[in-house]
Motif scaffolding. Structure first.
Motif, short mmCIF file in Angstrom:
data_model
loop_
_atom_site.label_atom_id
_atom_site.label_comp_id
_atom_site.label_asym_id
_atom_site.label_seq_id
_atom_site.Cartn_x
_atom_site.Cartn_y
_atom_site.Cartn_z
N ARG A 274 0.81 -1.16 -0.13
CA ARG A 274 0.03 -0.04 0.16
C ARG A 274 1.01 1.42 -0.05
O ARG A 274 0.73 2.25 -0.72
CB ARG A 274 -0.81 0.00 1.16
N PHE A 275 1.93 1.11 0.68
CA PHE A 275 2.52 2.43 0.86
C PHE A 275 3.48 2.89 -0.15
O PHE A 275 3.74 3.92 -0.60
CB PHE A 275 3.69 2.27 2.14
N ASP A 276 3.88 2.06 -0.82
CA ASP A 276 4.76 2.24 -2.14
C ASP A 276 4.85 1.05 -2.95
O ASP A 276 5.55 0.35 -3.37
CB ASP A 276 6.24 2.52 -1.77
N ALA A 277 3.52 1.00 -3.76
CA ALA A 277 3.23 -0.29 -4.70
C ALA A 277 4.11 -0.31 -5.93
O ALA A 277 4.10 0.93 -6.35
CB ALA A 277 1.71 -0.38 -4.87
N PRO A 278 4.48 -1.50 -6.39
CA PRO A 278 5.02 -1.14 -7.79
C PRO A 278 3.99 -0.63 -8.77
O PRO A 278 4.20 -0.22 -9.72
CB PRO A 278 5.34 -2.77 -8.23
N VAL A 279 2.81 -1.36 -8.96
CA VAL A 279 1.67 -0.90 -9.77
C VAL A 279 1.24 0.33 -9.50
O VAL A 279 0.40 0.43 -8.35
CB VAL A 279 0.86 -2.08 -9.99
N GLN A 280 1.69 1.42 -10.11
CA GLN A 280 1.00 2.72 -9.51
C GLN A 280 0.04 3.22 -10.82
O GLN A 280 -0.83 4.04 -10.21
CB GLN A 280 2.02 3.81 -10.14
N ALA A 281 -0.26 2.57 -11.69
CA ALA A 281 -1.36 3.10 -12.63
C ALA A 281 -1.89 1.63 -13.27
O ALA A 281 -1.02 0.78 -13.62
CB ALA A 281 -0.84 4.02 -13.63
N ASP A 282 -2.96 1.84 -13.81
CA ASP A 282 -3.62 0.74 -14.76
C ASP A 282 -4.72 1.59 -15.67
O ASP A 282 -4.97 2.79 -15.38
CB ASP A 282 -4.38 -0.34 -13.71
N ALA A 283 -5.11 1.04 -16.57
CA ALA A 283 -5.79 1.80 -17.65
C ALA A 283 -7.13 0.77 -18.01
O ALA A 283 -6.83 -0.67 -18.14
CB ALA A 283 -5.02 2.17 -18.95
N ARG A 284 -8.37 1.35 -18.56
CA ARG A 284 -9.29 0.70 -18.86
C ARG A 284 -9.99 1.76 -20.19
O ARG A 284 -9.45 2.84 -20.13
CB ARG A 284 -10.39 0.58 -17.86
N VAL A 285 -10.97 1.13 -20.89
CA VAL A 285 -11.63 1.91 -21.76
C VAL A 285 -13.19 1.91 -21.19
O VAL A 285 -13.64 0.66 -21.06
CB VAL A 285 -11.43 1.49 -23.15
#
Length: 400
Positions: A274-285
């Motif tokens: 939670r504090f510093d996750a590897p996955v910072q962003a994701d995308a959808r349409v």
């Protein structure tokens, strides 16, 4: 760098690539979350979401928000069609095949080999004055652990790591379009490499299971090859970057190793994610007009989820900027949610728990020698280098 700084002054997303925000993006996230939580970002051509509730709503609604951009009329290169990019019902067959393969593995034996290797490697590194935790610990450990689970030999690091980083760089192609084509080529090369496993499969591991059950699974062979590439690549990147980020937080926060021991590996690693996750962003349409956060998102509109911002949303987490290793419950979005929740989350957590637990108990004197150096990646957050030592500080160093 001067060109980047000039462009970033008027762009709240691009400024995240500046050195001061690479080291700590969370104040910038907080500003964006409070001032414009559902932002239309013209350079990306995408809505950008920063609140936990909004991101969770999108992640768990695959009927309205697609991972498969073909549902919005986009053409998708064949190397990108995998368990990561398909939606139900097409997604269901490949995900079930992989999940059944995960469940069929001897986790106790895998974890036993991991724990022994971690102790041996850290004991060797303890003999050194200092070492790069990223290149000499996190990356080789993650690759060995993931390939052991797959049941195949680990590829050469000098070939695999640059290839993997090219794929990660391509995840930011919305900001830097020149990174797209090299990433597609790298994915194709990794998929061809993974396809070789199926031509001559091992008799054990996830690959052995998948090869034995592929003919009755209903999964397209190309999608299967791409998905095995995704398991290798995503498993390696998630695990190695989590380990680097978590170690940096642990070794630069006063009292954190003792708090880690008190909380226990599972709870503590969950908070480090939670504090510093590897996955910072994701995308959808968006595929159906949907009201979200006071805005109507139209069918065909891309949506970028800043999960790192969501994981620091004070509406969902008390004192979100504090590292509280005993935080529970901890409904972070670091491994996604819904149909595309990370398949290998438990593996990444287990690897980090083994390494950080061994550091906290066997090497309590472990400490940073230099500030962690972050790679210029916004979608997947990770370190380029982090020099540490396992030797306790001398009296002179303590006074300094």
């Amino acid at each position: 760098m001067a060109q980047l700084e000039q462009a970033a002054t008027a762009d709240p997303i691009l400024r995240l690539a500046l050195p001061e925000h690479l080291s700590n993006p969370y104040p910038a996230y907080a500003e964006l979350r409070e001032t414009d939580p559902v932002l239309w970002h013209e350079p990306l051509g995408s809505w950008v979401l920063t609140r936990h509730a909004d991101c969770l709503a999108v992640l768990t609604d695959s009927a309205r928000f697609a991972s498969d951009w073909r549902r919005a009329g986009e053409e998708i290169p064949a190397p990108l069609l995998s368990v990561q990019t398909l939606d139900p019902p097409e997604h269901t067959a490949i995900r079930h095949l992989l999940l059944d393969g995960f469940r069929a593995q001897d986790r106790d034996a895998l974890h036993g080999r991991l724990d022994r290797h971690v102790k041996e490697l850290l004991a060797e590194l303890a003999e050194r004055d200092s070492f790069d935790l990223v290149g000499e610990l996190a990356e080789p450990l993650a690759l060995r652990f993931v390939t052991d689970f797959l049941g195949v030999p680990a590829p050469d690091l000098d070939w695999f790591v640059p290839m993997s980083r090219t794929v990660v760089d391509g995840m930011d192609a919305g900001l830097w379009p020149e990174k797209h084509e090299p990433a597609v080529a790298a994915r194709a090369e990794l998929a061809a490499y993974a396809g070789g496993w199926l031509a001559d499969p091992p008799g054990h591991g996830l690959i052995g299971y998948v090869a034995a059950h592929a003919s009755t699974s209903g999964v397209d062979p190309a999608v299967l090859r791409n998905s095995l590439r995704a398991v290798l690549h995503a498993g390696y990147e998630s695990a190695s970057r989590l380990l680097g980020n978590a170690a940096a937080a642990l070794l630069t926060t006063p009292g954190a190793p003792a708090a880690f021991r008190a909380a226990g590996p599972a709870t503590a690693v969950d908070e480090l994610v939670r504090f510093d996750a590897p996955v910072q962003a994701d995308a959808r349409v968006c595929v159906t007009d949907t009201a979200l956060g006071g805005v109507t998102i139209k069918a065909g509109d891309p949506v970028t989820l800043l999960l790192g911002a969501a994981n620091h949303d004070p509406r969902r987490f008390a004192h979100p900027t504090d590292l509280r290793l005993d935080r529970a419950p901890n409904p972070h979005l670091g491994f996604g949610r819904g149909a595309h929740a990370c398949l290998g989350a438990s593996m990444a957590i287990r690897l980090a728990g083994s390494v950080l637990g061994t550091l906290a108990t066997d090497h309590p004197g472990a400490r940073a020698v230099a500030e962690p150096d972050h790679r210029r990646n916004l979608t997947l957050r990770g370190l380029d280098r982090f020099e540490v030592t396992l030797r306790p500080a001398t009296g002179e160093e303590v006074r300094t």
